[in-house]
Design an enzyme around this catalytic site. Structure first.
Site, PDB file in Angstrom:
ATOM      1  N   LYS A  84       4.043  12.737  -2.629  1.00 55.67           N
ATOM      2  CA  LYS A  84       4.692  11.566  -1.970  1.00 55.67           C
ATOM      3  C   LYS A  84       5.846  12.100  -0.860  1.00 55.67           C
ATOM      4  O   LYS A  84       6.375  13.024  -1.090  1.00 55.67           O
ATOM      5  CB  LYS A  84       5.701  10.867  -3.135  1.00 55.67           C
ATOM      6  CG  LYS A  84       6.598   9.808  -2.651  1.00 55.67           C
ATOM      7  CD  LYS A  84       7.083   9.088  -3.879  1.00 55.67           C
ATOM      8  CE  LYS A  84       8.018   7.755  -3.425  1.00 55.67           C
ATOM      9  NZ  LYS A  84       8.701   7.168  -4.886  1.00 55.67           N
ATOM     10  N   GLY A 139       2.544   3.776   1.481  1.00 49.33           N
ATOM     11  CA  GLY A 139       3.057   3.913   3.010  1.00 49.33           C
ATOM     12  C   GLY A 139       3.715   5.351   3.145  1.00 49.33           C
ATOM     13  O   GLY A 139       4.057   5.821   4.176  1.00 49.33           O
ATOM     14  N   ARG A 140       3.904   6.140   1.908  1.00 49.72           N
ATOM     15  CA  ARG A 140       4.198   7.569   2.130  1.00 49.72           C
ATOM     16  C   ARG A 140       3.480   8.212   0.954  1.00 49.72           C
ATOM     17  O   ARG A 140       4.278   9.480   0.613  1.00 49.72           O
ATOM     18  CB  ARG A 140       5.800   7.627   2.153  1.00 49.72           C
ATOM     19  CG  ARG A 140       6.595   6.928   0.755  1.00 49.72           C
ATOM     20  CD  ARG A 140       7.993   7.350   0.924  1.00 49.72           C
ATOM     21  NE  ARG A 140       8.861   6.550  -0.224  1.00 49.72           N
ATOM     22  CZ  ARG A 140       9.962   6.788  -0.248  1.00 49.72           C
ATOM     23  NH1 ARG A 140      10.654   7.500   0.538  1.00 49.72           N
ATOM     24  NH2 ARG A 140      10.425   6.171  -1.366  1.00 49.72           N
ATOM     25  N   GLY A 197       0.830  -1.154  -0.047  1.00 57.17           N
ATOM     26  CA  GLY A 197       0.036  -0.091  -0.177  1.00 57.17           C
ATOM     27  C   GLY A 197       0.860   1.389  -0.005  1.00 57.17           C
ATOM     28  O   GLY A 197       2.120   1.208   0.128  1.00 57.17           O
ATOM     29  N   ARG A 232      -1.981   0.125  -9.320  1.00 56.40           N
ATOM     30  CA  ARG A 232      -0.723  -0.789  -9.991  1.00 56.40           C
ATOM     31  C   ARG A 232      -1.325  -2.340  -9.973  1.00 56.40           C
ATOM     32  O   ARG A 232      -2.498  -2.419  -9.492  1.00 56.40           O
ATOM     33  CB  ARG A 232       0.241  -0.941  -8.868  1.00 56.40           C
ATOM     34  CG  ARG A 232       0.616   0.596  -8.564  1.00 56.40           C
ATOM     35  CD  ARG A 232       0.592   0.748  -6.910  1.00 56.40           C
ATOM     36  NE  ARG A 232       0.923   2.240  -6.493  1.00 56.40           N
ATOM     37  CZ  ARG A 232       2.505   2.565  -6.658  1.00 56.40           C
ATOM     38  NH1 ARG A 232       3.218   1.832  -6.882  1.00 56.40           N
ATOM     39  NH2 ARG A 232       2.681   3.973  -6.340  1.00 56.40           N
ATOM     40  N   ASP A 249       8.139   6.396   8.740  1.00 51.57           N
ATOM     41  CA  ASP A 249       7.332   7.421   8.962  1.00 51.57           C
ATOM     42  C   ASP A 249       6.668   8.173   8.063  1.00 51.57           C
ATOM     43  O   ASP A 249       6.116   9.267   8.175  1.00 51.57           O
ATOM     44  CB  ASP A 249       8.673   8.498   9.507  1.00 51.57           C
ATOM     45  CG  ASP A 249       9.545   8.706   8.608  1.00 51.57           C
ATOM     46  OD1 ASP A 249       9.615   8.405   7.252  1.00 51.57           O
ATOM     47  OD2 ASP A 249      10.784   9.124   8.992  1.00 51.57           O
ATOM     48  N   ASP A 291       4.230  -4.354  -7.167  1.00 53.50           N
ATOM     49  CA  ASP A 291       3.559  -3.244  -6.811  1.00 53.50           C
ATOM     50  C   ASP A 291       4.227  -2.022  -7.298  1.00 53.50           C
ATOM     51  O   ASP A 291       3.588  -0.800  -7.147  1.00 53.50           O
ATOM     52  CB  ASP A 291       3.682  -3.133  -5.152  1.00 53.50           C
ATOM     53  CG  ASP A 291       5.230  -3.043  -4.785  1.00 53.50           C
ATOM     54  OD1 ASP A 291       5.721  -4.267  -5.078  1.00 53.50           O
ATOM     55  OD2 ASP A 291       5.547  -2.257  -3.950  1.00 53.50           O
TER      56      ASP A 291
END
Length: 534
Positions: free
Chosen positions: A131, A110-111, A108, A208, A143, A278
């Site tokens: 992003k 993530g950032r 997924g 994707r 993070d 991905d």
């Protein structure tokens, strides 16, 4: 052309079909966790301390109807995720994928956080995604931030690929956040704080292969069908209303577009570096510029990604095979949508045929040849890559200099050997005794074939110069721009961006940006070696 000013940017209406039409989680919880049953999670960006605009894609901005914002202010705060407008419905997409050939389960965004879609001046819709905008449920102990070095590389290369004619996502802006981000570049225990940054990247969609894989792997067939139907309606409407027959035609078109993309990679010398499923766009666009690189000495086994040094799964020469592998994984994910999964197999042949045909056509164009002698031409183009590899030729410089030689070769110059020796002196990194024989033989064969072309020498040369860039996004140039930008000097970033927007022009004032990789960059981190953290 209608454009907005920086003060009007908050009035740009966003559309949100992905959120409005698909099943999503709306809790707003940014905590890392599994999110079964959903296509996305509604999550807002996490504000940053002092956003400052470093770079802006003027041409993309104009296409989207947006004027360049001032370096600081409300518009840049929006591009950093500090300000949301009422029409935005920010989300992080859920997907899975195979990483280095192994199923990794839920991955997924993530950032990355998408703000929604905006209408371009031609009426097309484009998704804007930030992003480095902070944690999401898919951040997996990270993070959700990005550092300046990786963000600058993504901004420059996204736009460079577009101007080379390679199918790609785009980049609108590069914003420094004013915060520090701790990263261990090579995962070797040397973590250090670095300047943080956010790229606003743009595409019709960021869906994707992995978005479909996670649904099938978890048995979420209703979500699988809904996502497939959404993708066809919005991004492949020419195929007709979704049905089992349309699913087959859709997969064939995905395969065709993927082949065209990879053929372009192979003929400009681009190495993606991490072709996980991905990281494969459902639209056949180059996506996720991480540990990418550009061939300098031509080497099919070269990869810039230190994570891949053991197997070299994603090396330059492996990219066509890996794209096929990834399409097979996508076919498996889409198989519940069709009555006979075997009916998906012919699309893999379409991939192979399109890749071979497109790569051959692109190489002919680079060589200034028209398809006069198909069998001999194919033998000629197929013999070139191993000849380049044996002589450690810089692919970009080789083709560019060959373009300039074309008129002399067409005139059957008596000093042909001297011309070829000079070409190798300009383009090769090291010509060991005896290693140039194969390439020199190929060049003589090419010269004979070139002289069969009916066009004028000038027309052949000009056509080749339009097909062979002088400038590409070499890693050592990106690293120099990064190091300068970290000190506040944006001059190299700006100069590099300008030549990369017109890579087929000469730009004599910037000849140094077309030079071969210097010796100092051969092993320098960021220039020759990168990681998935890069």
């Amino acid at each position: 052309m209608t454009t907005t000013t920086a003060s009007q940017l908050d009035e740009v209406p966003f559309e949100n079909p992905f959120v409005d039409e698909l099943r999503g989680e709306v809790s707003g919880n940014k905590g890392s966790r599994q999110v079964p049953g959903y296509c996305y999670s509604r999550v807002a960006p996490t504000p940053v301390r002092a956003p400052h605009l470093l770079a802006w894609s003027e041409e993309l901005g104009e296409f989207l109807g947006l004027a360049r914002p001032t370096p600081r202010g409300a518009a840049v705060a929006m591009l950093a995720g500090n300000i949301l407008t009422p029409s935005m419905k920010p989300f992080a997409a859920r997907y899975g994928g195979h990483q280095f050939g192994n199923w990794a389960g839920q991955l997924g965004d993530g950032r990355a956080i998408s703000l929604g879609q905006v209408a371009a001046v031609d009426g097309s819709r484009w998704e804007i995604q930030l992003k480095g905008a902070g944690p999401t449920p898919y951040s997996r102990r990270a993070d959700g931030r990005a550092v300046l070095r990786s963000s600058l590389r993504e901004f420059l290369c996204s736009e460079a690929m577009h101007y080379l004619g390679v199918p790609t996502t785009r980049a609108l802006s590069l914003v420094e956040t004013g915060d520090k981000v701790v990263r261990d570049m090579f995962y070797n225990g040397n973590a250090a704080p670095e300047p943080g940054a956010i790229v606003a990247r743009v595409a019709p969609t960021f869906i994707r292969f992995g978005n479909f894989q996670i649904m099938t792997a978890n048995g979420e067939l209703d979500n699988l069908r809904a996502l497939a139907d959404y993708t066809i309606r919005h991004h492949y409407p020419e195929l007709g209303d979704p049905s089992p027959e349309v699913y087959l035609r859709w997969f064939a078109e995905i395969a065709r577009r993927t082949a065209v993309m990879v053929a372009h990679w192979m003929t400009v010398g681009f190495v993606h570096g991490v072709m996980n499923t991905d990281n494969m766009s459902i639209l056949g666009l180059t996506i996720d510029y991480g540990p990418y690189g550009w061939l300098e000495p031509y080497d099919p086994d070269w990869t810039p990604n230190t994570t891949d040094f053991g197997s070299r799964r994603y090396a330059f020469g492996q990219q066509p095979r890996i794209a096929m592998w990834n399409l097979m994984a996508l076919a498996q994910a889409l198989s519940p949508l069709v009555a006979d999964p075997q009916a998906l197999r012919p699309s893999l042949d379409i991939y192979a045929d399109t890749l071979a045909t497109t790569q051959h056509e692109l190489l002919l164009r680079k060589l200034g040849l028209t398809p006069l002698t198909p069998a001999k031409d194919l033998a000629l183009t197929e013999a070139l890559p191993p000849a380049l590899a044996e002589t450690q030729v810089d692919m970009t410089i080789f083709f560019r200099q060959l373009s300039h030689l074309a008129p002399a070769l067409l005139a059957a110059a008596s000093d042909e050997d001297a011309l070829f020796s000079e070409l190798l002196a300009q383009a090769a990194y090291a010509v060991a005794p005896g290693t140039a024989a194969v390439l020199l033989d190929w060049l003589h064969r090419y010269a004979l074939r070139l002289r069969q072309e009916p066009a004028s020498p000038e027309a052949v040369r000009n056509g080749m110069l339009r097909a062979n860039p002088k400038y590409v996004m070499r890693n050592y140039l990106a690293q120099r721009a990064i190091e300068a930008a970290e000190t506040g000097d944006l001059s190299l970033l700006e100069a590099l961006f300008e030549v990369l927007k017109t890579p087929f022009d000469e730009h004599p004032a910037h000849d140094e940006l077309a030079a071969k990789r210097p010796d100092w960059a051969r092993d320098k981190p960021g220039s020759a070696t990168l990681s998935c953290s890069s």
